[in-house]
Design a protein around this motif. Structure first.
Motif, PDB file in Angstrom:
ATOM      1  N   THR A 546      12.099   2.370  10.109  1.00  0.00           N
ATOM      2  CA  THR A 546      12.287   3.705   9.546  1.00  0.00           C
ATOM      3  C   THR A 546      12.306   3.637   8.020  1.00  0.00           C
ATOM      4  OG1 THR A 546      13.800   4.005  11.409  1.00  0.00           O
ATOM      5  CG2 THR A 546      13.696   5.765   9.760  1.00  0.00           C
ATOM      6  N   ALA A 547      13.089   2.693   7.509  1.00  0.00           N
ATOM      7  CA  ALA A 547      13.199   2.553   6.060  1.00  0.00           C
ATOM      8  C   ALA A 547      11.832   2.274   5.444  1.00  0.00           C
ATOM      9  CB  ALA A 547      14.169   1.422   5.724  1.00  0.00           C
ATOM     10  N   PHE A 548      11.093   1.385   6.077  1.00  0.00           N
ATOM     11  CA  PHE A 548       9.775   1.050   5.545  1.00  0.00           C
ATOM     12  C   PHE A 548       8.809   2.230   5.628  1.00  0.00           C
ATOM     13  CE2 PHE A 548      10.902  -3.559   6.495  1.00  0.00           C
ATOM     14  CZ  PHE A 548      11.060  -3.881   5.153  1.00  0.00           C
ATOM     15  N   GLU A 549       8.917   2.986   6.713  1.00  0.00           N
ATOM     16  CA  GLU A 549       8.012   4.128   6.830  1.00  0.00           C
ATOM     17  C   GLU A 549       8.237   5.101   5.676  1.00  0.00           C
ATOM     18  OE1 GLU A 549       7.265   8.378   8.644  1.00  0.00           O
ATOM     19  OE2 GLU A 549       9.160   7.351   8.967  1.00  0.00           O
ATOM     20  N   VAL A 550       9.508   5.328   5.362  1.00  0.00           N
ATOM     21  CA  VAL A 550       9.818   6.275   4.288  1.00  0.00           C
ATOM     22  C   VAL A 550       9.240   5.808   2.949  1.00  0.00           C
ATOM     23  CG1 VAL A 550      11.686   7.267   2.912  1.00  0.00           C
ATOM     24  CG2 VAL A 550      11.880   7.176   5.402  1.00  0.00           C
ATOM     25  N   ILE A 551       9.515   4.565   2.602  1.00  0.00           N
ATOM     26  CA  ILE A 551       9.045   4.130   1.275  1.00  0.00           C
ATOM     27  C   ILE A 551       7.538   3.883   1.213  1.00  0.00           C
ATOM     28  CG2 ILE A 551      11.266   3.142   0.604  1.00  0.00           C
ATOM     29  CD1 ILE A 551       9.643   0.355   1.064  1.00  0.00           C
ATOM     30  N   CYS A 552       6.929   3.624   2.379  1.00  0.00           N
ATOM     31  CA  CYS A 552       5.488   3.389   2.363  1.00  0.00           C
ATOM     32  C   CYS A 552       4.702   4.689   2.294  1.00  0.00           C
ATOM     33  CB  CYS A 552       5.054   2.589   3.588  1.00  0.00           C
ATOM     34  SG  CYS A 552       5.617   0.879   3.540  1.00  0.00           S
ATOM     35  N   ASP A 553       5.339   5.782   2.697  1.00  0.00           N
ATOM     36  CA  ASP A 553       4.681   7.078   2.690  1.00  0.00           C
ATOM     37  C   ASP A 553       4.897   7.785   1.352  1.00  0.00           C
ATOM     38  OD1 ASP A 553       3.190   9.173   3.744  1.00  0.00           O
ATOM     39  OD2 ASP A 553       4.939  10.163   4.619  1.00  0.00           O
ATOM     40  N   THR A 554       4.836   7.034   0.268  1.00  0.00           N
ATOM     41  CA  THR A 554       5.008   7.605  -1.065  1.00  0.00           C
ATOM     42  C   THR A 554       3.840   7.175  -1.952  1.00  0.00           C
ATOM     43  OG1 THR A 554       6.187   5.660  -1.903  1.00  0.00           O
ATOM     44  CG2 THR A 554       7.524   7.396  -0.914  1.00  0.00           C
ATOM     45  N   PRO A 555       3.581   7.958  -2.988  1.00  0.00           N
ATOM     46  CA  PRO A 555       2.468   7.596  -3.873  1.00  0.00           C
ATOM     47  C   PRO A 555       2.719   6.327  -4.690  1.00  0.00           C
ATOM     48  CG  PRO A 555       3.561   9.589  -4.647  1.00  0.00           C
ATOM     49  CD  PRO A 555       4.157   9.255  -3.324  1.00  0.00           C
ATOM     50  N   ASP A 556       3.937   5.834  -4.700  1.00  0.00           N
ATOM     51  CA  ASP A 556       4.205   4.617  -5.447  1.00  0.00           C
ATOM     52  C   ASP A 556       3.947   3.346  -4.641  1.00  0.00           C
ATOM     53  OD1 ASP A 556       4.965   5.188  -8.167  1.00  0.00           O
ATOM     54  OD2 ASP A 556       6.676   6.266  -7.331  1.00  0.00           O
ATOM     55  N   MET A 557       3.698   3.519  -3.336  1.00  0.00           N
ATOM     56  CA  MET A 557       3.322   2.348  -2.537  1.00  0.00           C
ATOM     57  C   MET A 557       1.810   2.356  -2.430  1.00  0.00           C
ATOM     58  SD  MET A 557       3.859  -0.378  -0.787  1.00  0.00           S
ATOM     59  CE  MET A 557       5.557  -0.619  -0.295  1.00  0.00           C
ATOM     60  N   GLN A 558       1.201   1.226  -2.656  1.00  0.00           N
ATOM     61  CA  GLN A 558      -0.251   1.204  -2.551  1.00  0.00           C
ATOM     62  C   GLN A 558      -0.642   1.290  -1.090  1.00  0.00           C
ATOM     63  OE1 GLN A 558       0.102  -3.452  -3.312  1.00  0.00           O
ATOM     64  NE2 GLN A 558      -1.855  -2.613  -3.904  1.00  0.00           N
ATOM     65  N   ASP A 559      -1.735   1.977  -0.822  1.00  0.00           N
ATOM     66  CA  ASP A 559      -2.079   2.117   0.577  1.00  0.00           C
ATOM     67  C   ASP A 559      -2.888   0.923   1.069  1.00  0.00           C
ATOM     68  OD1 ASP A 559      -3.429   5.046  -0.737  1.00  0.00           O
ATOM     69  OD2 ASP A 559      -4.411   3.083  -0.819  1.00  0.00           O
ATOM     70  N   THR A 560      -2.836   0.778   2.365  1.00  0.00           N
ATOM     71  CA  THR A 560      -3.472  -0.364   3.000  1.00  0.00           C
ATOM     72  C   THR A 560      -4.648   0.134   3.805  1.00  0.00           C
ATOM     73  OG1 THR A 560      -1.273  -1.343   3.192  1.00  0.00           O
ATOM     74  CG2 THR A 560      -3.025  -2.345   4.494  1.00  0.00           C
ATOM     75  N   TYR A 561      -5.767  -0.519   3.630  1.00  0.00           N
ATOM     76  CA  TYR A 561      -6.961  -0.063   4.327  1.00  0.00           C
ATOM     77  C   TYR A 561      -6.764  -0.112   5.840  1.00  0.00           C
ATOM     78  CZ  TYR A 561     -11.763   0.543   5.679  1.00  0.00           C
ATOM     79  OH  TYR A 561     -12.916   1.017   6.247  1.00  0.00           O
ATOM     80  N   LEU A 562      -7.126   0.999   6.463  1.00  0.00           N
ATOM     81  CA  LEU A 562      -6.999   1.079   7.910  1.00  0.00           C
ATOM     82  C   LEU A 562      -8.385   1.156   8.518  1.00  0.00           C
ATOM     83  CD1 LEU A 562      -5.074   1.338  10.308  1.00  0.00           C
ATOM     84  CD2 LEU A 562      -5.041   3.803   9.928  1.00  0.00           C
TER      85      LEU A 562
END
Length: 662
Positions: A546-562
């Motif tokens: 849950t914690a990771f989902e929150v911080i990963c869904d922000t513009p400050d986390m770089q996105d990962t190619y899916l």
DNA sequence: ATGGTTAGGCTTTAGACAGCATGTC
DNA sequence: CTAAAGCCTAACCAT
């Protein structure tokens, strides 16, 4: 003009003399004439490796008080820190995100080396040392034109100058089209020069024939690989296409030619994989075989193997044994360091690289080959900016080692003219302010309010008055955009309007806004984290995922190619873990983006669950360096989440758990 | 039936800054 | 406004 005639202490003069620096280069002289040693503001737009660092040192050593050296890369900061620290009688401190010489201690230093973001952050957090500066040197000011980081640079510089009107400003720029605009902004003298300590000639290669801009030309033998040679015999409708050698073959021939002549080479290509492919091919060709690279190369390969047991590491080690290497952002910093130092020690004949190497640490080579001049970006394939290609080319020519540097752009008959016009004869682009970008404006408006520099919209405009944007577009140019930014921030709960009278109100940062600004996350990130924490608190069971989902869904986390192949799997993962996620899968704003965040969150969650780099790299098709950078960001964002949780009074233990496990 | 070749379709694609408080060799 | 290269697979061909 001699070094000993400058207003420097004898020990410093000796220090330079020991390094063979006695006489000033023409651009350095021009900078002295412009008054760098007397506190004058100077903008120097000169090529890479033409002695900019010396100009910086002059300004910092002759300044009447502590100095600040701002640069864009942490690796660069480290490099400059070392060179400044070698100066006799100078206390140097360094302050970057990954390497910090304790906040308060910076106040005692003669010189502080920092990244622009770190300086911005120091200002927001009320560090005292920034107000006591006598001189600031900004390296690579042309980064003013960078999408996200440019605004930070210009606002930070403007703020420093506004708070300290006596501050001497020295800005060092690559050659750009409008250095006068930058000088004008800073009310500084402009020093412009094309002078280089080692001549550089730039040429275009078509097939094995290279025409240089100085009228000379060379030709190299291009061995085509067998597959190509074969289909030429069979094809008949291809016409002159059969005469068109493969760019990779041309590149390999140009590299081999330089190496056979005892020179080192850098080859720039478009993507990470192509960098690896090219390096492996050169290794297979036995590029450096006769160079006697032997033992030292084996030692470098060993070092690379010691970093990790990743596929990337094994490939790199294999290449290094053959005197070749590749370099891109998917490498861990350990691997990058091995490659860079092996190249400097001349144990590697050629590095095949993506643009990482163009603007990074110092790795001069005799010849630079730019195989690809177009690269995939938003909206398809586009020409790489001239400035960037020039920076790649600028790595050619090692003072004292090469008679001259050579830069070769690989083209074909169809593109030769376009390439020549654009990169050999063409001017680099002009630097343009990006401050008007709504996202950037929001963060800097919030910072201005949160630090109490501004309490009304007109005061915010005052803060931005000293900005490059304002100088270029006029003072009123930002008024509307600032009004929008303020509205956005109010709506986001970051800023509040405190009414004092009828039409009279003051802007105040809310507690959340203040924490957001101090934690150095963007307002949208702060907003998302706050919402995420509240949602997590309502969940029956919030986990580290849950914690990771929150911080990963922000513009400050770089996105990962899916990738397409993974999408279904990640989707299933999200469904089975829906109870631990704060987003309702049935109505997300941006489903694709969210799914990417889930992938990142899953990777991080497996990481703290004990998965190894090797496993994650294999499973999720990311580079080892990509994993490292995501872990690093996650640490930062989780701490921001903790701080925000405290200010809104919502405790989510999973956040602390995730953070300590990282 | 087997092996090899080719045409066509699908996938993938550069880089990198930031917080903060303690503890440890 | 703008792509290109690698890889896989299916189809096709020769023996």
């Amino acid at each position: 003009m001699r070094v000993r005639d400058l207003p420097l202490s004898p020990s410093v003069v000796d220090h330079f003399a020991e390094r063979g620096v006695r006489e000033l280069y023409p651009p350095q002289r021009a900078a002295v004439d412009a008054g760098v040693c007397e506190g004058a503001d100077v903008v120097a737009a000169v090529p890479t490796a033409s002695g900019k660092t010396f100009v910086a040192q002059l300004a910092l050593l002759t300044a009447d008080g502590p100095g600040l050296y701002v640069c864009p890369l942490r690796a660069l900061a480290r490099e400059k820190y070392e060179t400044f620290a070698a100066l006799p009688g100078v206390d140097v401190g360094i302050s970057t995100g990954d390497f910090d010489a304790t906040g308060e201690a910076l106040a005692g230093n003669d010189v502080v080396v920092a990244t622009s973001e770190k300086v911005d952050s120091a200002i927001r957090n009320g560090a005292s040392w920034v107000d006591e500066l006598a001189c600031v040197v900004v390296d690579e000011v042309h980064l003013l034109g960078a999408k996200r980081r440019g605004p930070t640079l210009e606002v930070t510089l403007a703020t420093l100058r506004r708070r300290n009107p006596d501050l001497q400003t020295v800005a060092l720029s690559a050659t750009v089209d409008n250095p006068d605009a930058i000088a004008d902004w800073l009310d500084a003298a402009l020093v412009e020069s094309e002078w280089r300590p080692v001549d550089l000639r730039t040429g275009v290669a078509v097939g094995g024939a290279v025409d240089f801009d100085d009228g000379t030309n060379i030709s190299v033998d291009v061995d085509r690989d067998e597959a190509k040679a074969d289909d030429e015999g069979g094809g008949d409708g291809e016409g002159d296409e059969a005469d068109e050698p493969d760019p990779t073959d041309v590149t390999a021939a140009l590299v081999a030619d330089a190496v056979a002549d005892g020179g080192q080479c850098l080859a720039f290509v478009r993507s990470r994989r192509e960098a690896v492919d090219l390096a492996e091919r050169l290794a297979e060709d036995g590029l450096a075989a006769e160079l006697g690279i032997g033992d030292a190369a084996a030692a470098a390969a060993e070092e690379a193997t010691d970093v990790d047991g990743t596929l990337t590491g094994r490939q790199l080690a294999d290449c290094l044994r053959a005197g070749v290497a590749f370099h891109h952002a998917g490498l861990r910093s350990g691997h990058r360091g091995v490659v860079e130092s092996a190249f400097r020690e001349r144990d590697v004949a050629c590095i095949c690289a993506t643009p990482t190497l163009a603007a990074g640490v110092n790795v001069p080579a005799r010849r630079v080959v730019v195989r690809d001049q177009r690269r995939y970006g938003e909206g398809g394939m586009a020409w790489i900016p001239t400035l960037e290609v020039h920076q790649m080319c600028g790595r050619a020519g090692r003072p004292g080692l090469d008679p001259h540097g050579e830069a070769v752009l690989v083209a074909d008959a169809d593109t030769r003219e376009a390439v020549r016009e654009r990169y050999v004869e063409g001017e680099p682009e002009a630097v343009e302010s990006q401050l008007a970008d709504p996202g950037s404006l929001r963060t800097h408006v919030l910072a201005a309010v949160a630090t109490d520099f501004a309490a009304t919209e007109s005061e915010i405009l005052d803060v931005f008055e000293g900005t490059f944007y304002a100088r270029e577009a006029g003072a009123g140019g930002l008024a509307d955009a600032v009004a929008v930014a303020v509205d956005d921030l109010v709506a986001a709960g970051m800023v509040a309007r405190e009414t004092g009278g009828v039409e009279d109100y003051r802007l105040v940062a809310t507690a959340v806004g203040e924490t957001t600004s101090k934690q150095y996350v963007r307002p949208e990130t702060g907003e998302r984290i706050v919402a995420g924490l509240r949602a997590a608190a309502d969940l029956p069971e919030a986990t580290t995922l849950t914690a990771f989902e929150v911080i990963c869904d922000t513009p400050d986390m770089q996105d990962t190619y899916l990738g397409n192949a993974e999408r279904a799997e990640i989707y299933r993962f999200a469904r089975t873990n829906a109870a631990h996620l704060t987003t309702d899968m049935t109505e997300p704003d941006d489903f694709e983006g969210w799914l990417e965040s889930v992938k990142t969150a899953r990777i991080l969650n497996e990481w703290i669950g004990g998965a190894t780099v090797e496993e994650l790299v294999e499973e999720y098709r990311i580079g080892p360096g990509d994993l490292d950078s995501r872990v690093e960001r996650a640490e930062w964002l989780l701490s921001a989440a903790e701080a925000l949780g405290e200010t809104i009074g919502v405790r989510v233990p999973a956040v602390s758990r995730a953070r300590s496990r990282l």
